[in-house]
Design a protein around this motif. Structure first.
Motif, PDB file in Angstrom:
ATOM      1  N   GLU A   1       9.118   8.728   2.949  1.00 35.45           N
ATOM      2  CA  GLU A   1      10.517   9.352   2.438  1.00 35.45           C
ATOM      3  C   GLU A   1       9.877  10.361   1.529  1.00 35.45           C
ATOM      4  O   GLU A   1       8.573  10.613   1.114  1.00 35.45           O
ATOM      5  N   ASP A   2      10.871  11.388   1.082  1.00 31.16           N
ATOM      6  CA  ASP A   2      10.360  12.457   0.234  1.00 31.16           C
ATOM      7  C   ASP A   2      10.154  11.949  -1.197  1.00 31.16           C
ATOM      8  O   ASP A   2      10.650  10.830  -1.602  1.00 31.16           O
ATOM      9  N   LEU A   3       8.996  12.491  -1.898  1.00 31.10           N
ATOM     10  CA  LEU A   3       8.713  12.063  -3.045  1.00 31.10           C
ATOM     11  C   LEU A   3       9.713  12.023  -4.115  1.00 31.10           C
ATOM     12  O   LEU A   3      10.046  10.965  -4.907  1.00 31.10           O
ATOM     13  N   ASP A   4      10.414  12.988  -4.102  1.00 35.49           N
ATOM     14  CA  ASP A   4      11.965  13.122  -4.786  1.00 35.49           C
ATOM     15  C   ASP A   4      12.805  14.152  -4.145  1.00 35.49           C
ATOM     16  O   ASP A   4      12.141  14.862  -3.421  1.00 35.49           O
ATOM     17  N   SER A   5      13.845  14.495  -4.662  1.00 36.80           N
ATOM     18  CA  SER A   5      14.772  15.443  -4.033  1.00 36.80           C
ATOM     19  C   SER A   5      14.318  16.761  -4.488  1.00 36.80           C
ATOM     20  O   SER A   5      14.742  17.741  -3.723  1.00 36.80           O
ATOM     21  N   TYR A   6      13.304  17.116  -5.374  1.00 38.66           N
ATOM     22  CA  TYR A   6      12.886  18.392  -5.519  1.00 38.66           C
ATOM     23  C   TYR A   6      11.707  18.742  -4.965  1.00 38.66           C
ATOM     24  O   TYR A   6      11.416  20.016  -4.782  1.00 38.66           O
TER      25      TYR A   6
ATOM     26  N   ALA B   1       1.079  -1.201  -0.049  1.00 40.19           N
ATOM     27  CA  ALA B   1      -0.146  -0.147  -0.060  1.00 40.19           C
ATOM     28  C   ALA B   1       0.809   1.293   0.050  1.00 40.19           C
ATOM     29  O   ALA B   1       1.756   1.365   0.854  1.00 40.19           O
ATOM     30  N   GLU B   2       0.661   2.193  -0.983  1.00 40.31           N
ATOM     31  CA  GLU B   2       1.473   3.385  -0.914  1.00 40.31           C
ATOM     32  C   GLU B   2       0.502   4.738  -1.178  1.00 40.31           C
ATOM     33  O   GLU B   2      -0.810   4.469  -1.540  1.00 40.31           O
ATOM     34  N   ARG B   3       0.816   5.753  -0.412  1.00 40.16           N
ATOM     35  CA  ARG B   3       0.248   7.021  -0.723  1.00 40.16           C
ATOM     36  C   ARG B   3       1.136   8.251  -0.614  1.00 40.16           C
ATOM     37  O   ARG B   3       2.359   8.040  -0.072  1.00 40.16           O
ATOM     38  N   GLU B   4       0.723   9.189  -1.328  1.00 42.30           N
ATOM     39  CA  GLU B   4       1.447  10.419  -1.358  1.00 42.30           C
ATOM     40  C   GLU B   4       0.754  11.428  -0.448  1.00 42.30           C
ATOM     41  O   GLU B   4      -0.460  11.612  -0.627  1.00 42.30           O
ATOM     42  N   VAL B   5       1.418  12.010   0.532  1.00 41.13           N
ATOM     43  CA  VAL B   5       0.688  12.908   1.446  1.00 41.13           C
ATOM     44  C   VAL B   5       1.577  14.163   1.354  1.00 41.13           C
ATOM     45  O   VAL B   5       2.862  14.132   1.538  1.00 41.13           O
ATOM     46  N   PRO B   6       1.027  15.382   1.832  1.00 40.25           N
ATOM     47  CA  PRO B   6       1.713  16.558   2.017  1.00 40.25           C
ATOM     48  C   PRO B   6       2.271  16.540   3.560  1.00 40.25           C
ATOM     49  O   PRO B   6       1.826  16.108   4.379  1.00 40.25           O
ATOM     50  N   ALA B   7       3.381  17.045   3.467  1.00 37.60           N
ATOM     51  CA  ALA B   7       3.936  17.518   4.785  1.00 37.60           C
ATOM     52  C   ALA B   7       3.165  18.185   5.483  1.00 37.60           C
ATOM     53  O   ALA B   7       2.415  19.278   5.029  1.00 37.60           O
ATOM     54  N   ASP B   8       3.209  17.809   7.162  1.00 33.81           N
ATOM     55  CA  ASP B   8       2.098  18.912   7.881  1.00 33.81           C
ATOM     56  C   ASP B   8       3.040  19.618   8.989  1.00 33.81           C
ATOM     57  O   ASP B   8       2.502  20.088   9.863  1.00 33.81           O
TER      58      ASP B   8
ATOM     59  N   ARG C   1       5.920  10.195   0.394  1.00 34.21           N
ATOM     60  CA  ARG C   1       5.543   8.746   0.095  1.00 34.21           C
ATOM     61  C   ARG C   1       5.535   7.971   1.336  1.00 34.21           C
ATOM     62  O   ARG C   1       6.670   7.632   1.780  1.00 34.21           O
ATOM     63  N   VAL C   2       4.243   7.442   1.392  1.00 30.30           N
ATOM     64  CA  VAL C   2       4.208   6.646   2.662  1.00 30.30           C
ATOM     65  C   VAL C   2       3.834   5.139   2.319  1.00 30.30           C
ATOM     66  O   VAL C   2       3.071   4.955   1.499  1.00 30.30           O
ATOM     67  N   ARG C   3       4.610   4.144   2.706  1.00 24.69           N
ATOM     68  CA  ARG C   3       4.676   2.807   2.206  1.00 24.69           C
ATOM     69  C   ARG C   3       4.736   1.934   3.224  1.00 24.69           C
ATOM     70  O   ARG C   3       5.341   2.115   4.316  1.00 24.69           O
ATOM     71  N   VAL C   4       4.072   0.829   3.098  1.00 25.05           N
ATOM     72  CA  VAL C   4       3.868  -0.358   4.051  1.00 25.05           C
ATOM     73  C   VAL C   4       3.599  -1.715   3.089  1.00 25.05           C
ATOM     74  O   VAL C   4       3.127  -1.616   2.066  1.00 25.05           O
TER      75      VAL C   4
ATOM     76  N   THR D   1      16.489  22.691   5.803  1.00 19.59           N
ATOM     77  CA  THR D   1      15.082  22.631   6.051  1.00 19.59           C
ATOM     78  C   THR D   1      14.785  21.467   5.782  1.00 19.59           C
ATOM     79  O   THR D   1      14.772  20.614   5.069  1.00 19.59           O
ATOM     80  N   GLU D   2      13.762  20.829   6.832  1.00 20.63           N
ATOM     81  CA  GLU D   2      13.118  19.727   6.768  1.00 20.63           C
ATOM     82  C   GLU D   2      11.732  19.450   6.714  1.00 20.63           C
ATOM     83  O   GLU D   2      10.938  20.099   7.654  1.00 20.63           O
ATOM     84  N   PHE D   3      11.086  18.801   6.085  1.00 24.34           N
ATOM     85  CA  PHE D   3       9.559  18.742   5.986  1.00 24.34           C
ATOM     86  C   PHE D   3       9.166  17.354   6.587  1.00 24.34           C
ATOM     87  O   PHE D   3       9.568  16.293   5.994  1.00 24.34           O
ATOM     88  N   LEU D   4       8.263  17.310   7.275  1.00 16.87           N
ATOM     89  CA  LEU D   4       7.872  16.072   8.053  1.00 16.87           C
ATOM     90  C   LEU D   4       6.497  15.749   7.805  1.00 16.87           C
ATOM     91  O   LEU D   4       5.489  16.775   7.684  1.00 16.87           O
ATOM     92  N   PHE D   5       6.074  14.711   8.087  1.00 14.19           N
ATOM     93  CA  PHE D   5       4.623  14.064   8.363  1.00 14.19           C
ATOM     94  C   PHE D   5       4.501  13.529   9.335  1.00 14.19           C
ATOM     95  O   PHE D   5       4.856  12.387   9.514  1.00 14.19           O
ATOM     96  N   THR D   6       3.473  14.165  10.287  1.00  9.23           N
ATOM     97  CA  THR D   6       3.309  13.680  11.496  1.00  9.23           C
ATOM     98  C   THR D   6       1.772  12.782  11.658  1.00  9.23           C
ATOM     99  O   THR D   6       1.294  12.214  12.647  1.00  9.23           O
ATOM    100  N   GLY D   7       1.125  12.614  10.514  1.00  5.52           N
ATOM    101  CA  GLY D   7      -0.192  12.217  10.799  1.00  5.52           C
ATOM    102  C   GLY D   7      -0.435  10.881  10.316  1.00  5.52           C
ATOM    103  O   GLY D   7      -1.331  10.250   9.831  1.00  5.52           O
TER     104      GLY D   7
END
Length: 242
Positions: free
Chosen positions: A218-223, A52-59, A229-232, A167-173
């Motif tokens: 992980e980051d979707l890509d370096s840009y 299962a994979e999802r693309e989510v925005p950093a929060d 991208r959340v993966r399990v 600068t770091e972007f994180l997803f906490t949800g």
């Protein structure tokens, strides 16, 4: 006469024993065959993995401002540190970030003269580094404000960007989407097992064993580090039936 009777009794016992032995062999053979069939049936299984994979925005975003100053006296050094810190705080406030989202670290002070052995001494004896950190949920606001940070350099703030202070972007949800993603991965695993069963002329039975893999973010890509991208991956062992 007595001898004949004794021989007849012995012969009868032998026939009876032979019959019982033959019956036992037939019964044990049937039991072993049945047990083997049960064992063979129970051992039929397939192990599959579901993804299962999802693309989510950093929060949440961490935006560090690492800066350095130098002076010949500790008093001047402290004054410059305070001045640069205030300049950074004023910049962040002008960009609309709340002051409670800004924190600072104690300065790291170096006596540059003490590290010189026979070489030319630097012009100023003391050097200090400090970091101001913005920890904000306003991800889009930070992305828009980053190019404006050059105004601090024009004001004389010596910023020291590096990989350590990126600068770091994180997803906490993650906890909110975990159940749905596990269900998606399990469904994907069952689809794979179903395909295998159809190819082998079998049917998918019950789950014998299941293992949930770890979640990776992980980051979707370096840009585009602001998109994650959340993966399990789950591993499921299904029994197979005729």
């Amino acid at each position: 006469m007595a001898g004949n009777i004794r021989n007849t009794a012995i012969l009868g016992s032998a026939v009876l024993l032979g019959g019982l032995l033959a019956l036992g062999l037939v019964w044990s053979g049937s039991y072993i065959k049945g047990a083997a069939e049960v064992w063979q049936q129970s051992s039929r299984s397939v192990t599959v993995r579901g993804l299962a994979e999802r693309e989510v925005p950093a929060d949440l975003v961490l935006w560090p401002f690492n800066y350095s100053v130098s002076a010949n006296s500790l008093g001047d050094l402290e004054q410059q540190l305070s001045s640069d810190e205030q300049s950074i705080r004023d910049f962040l406030q002008a960009q609309g970030f709340a002051s409670e989202h800004v924190s600072s670290t104690p300065p790291r002070i170096t006596d540059q003269f003490s590290n010189q052995y026979g070489g030319q001494r630097p012009d100023e004896r003391y050097r200090a580094e400090a970091t101001l950190l913005l920890r904000s949920p306003d991800v889009e606001g930070v992305i828009e404000a980053i190019p404006s940070a050059t105004s601090l350099v024009r004001e004389g703030v010596l910023l020291s960007p590096s990989y350590e202070y990126r600068t770091e972007f994180l997803f906490t949800g993650l906890d909110a989407i975990k159940p749905e993603m596990i269900a998606e991965a399990t469904a994907d695993a069952r689809n794979a097992a179903q395909q295998f069963a159809e190819d082998s002329g079998s049917q998918v039975g019950q789950i014998r064993q299941a293992t949930q893999g770890y979640f990776s973010i992980e980051d979707l890509d370096s840009y585009t580090p602001q998109t994650k991208r959340v993966r399990v991956v789950t591993t499921v062992d299904y029994s197979l039936q005729d």
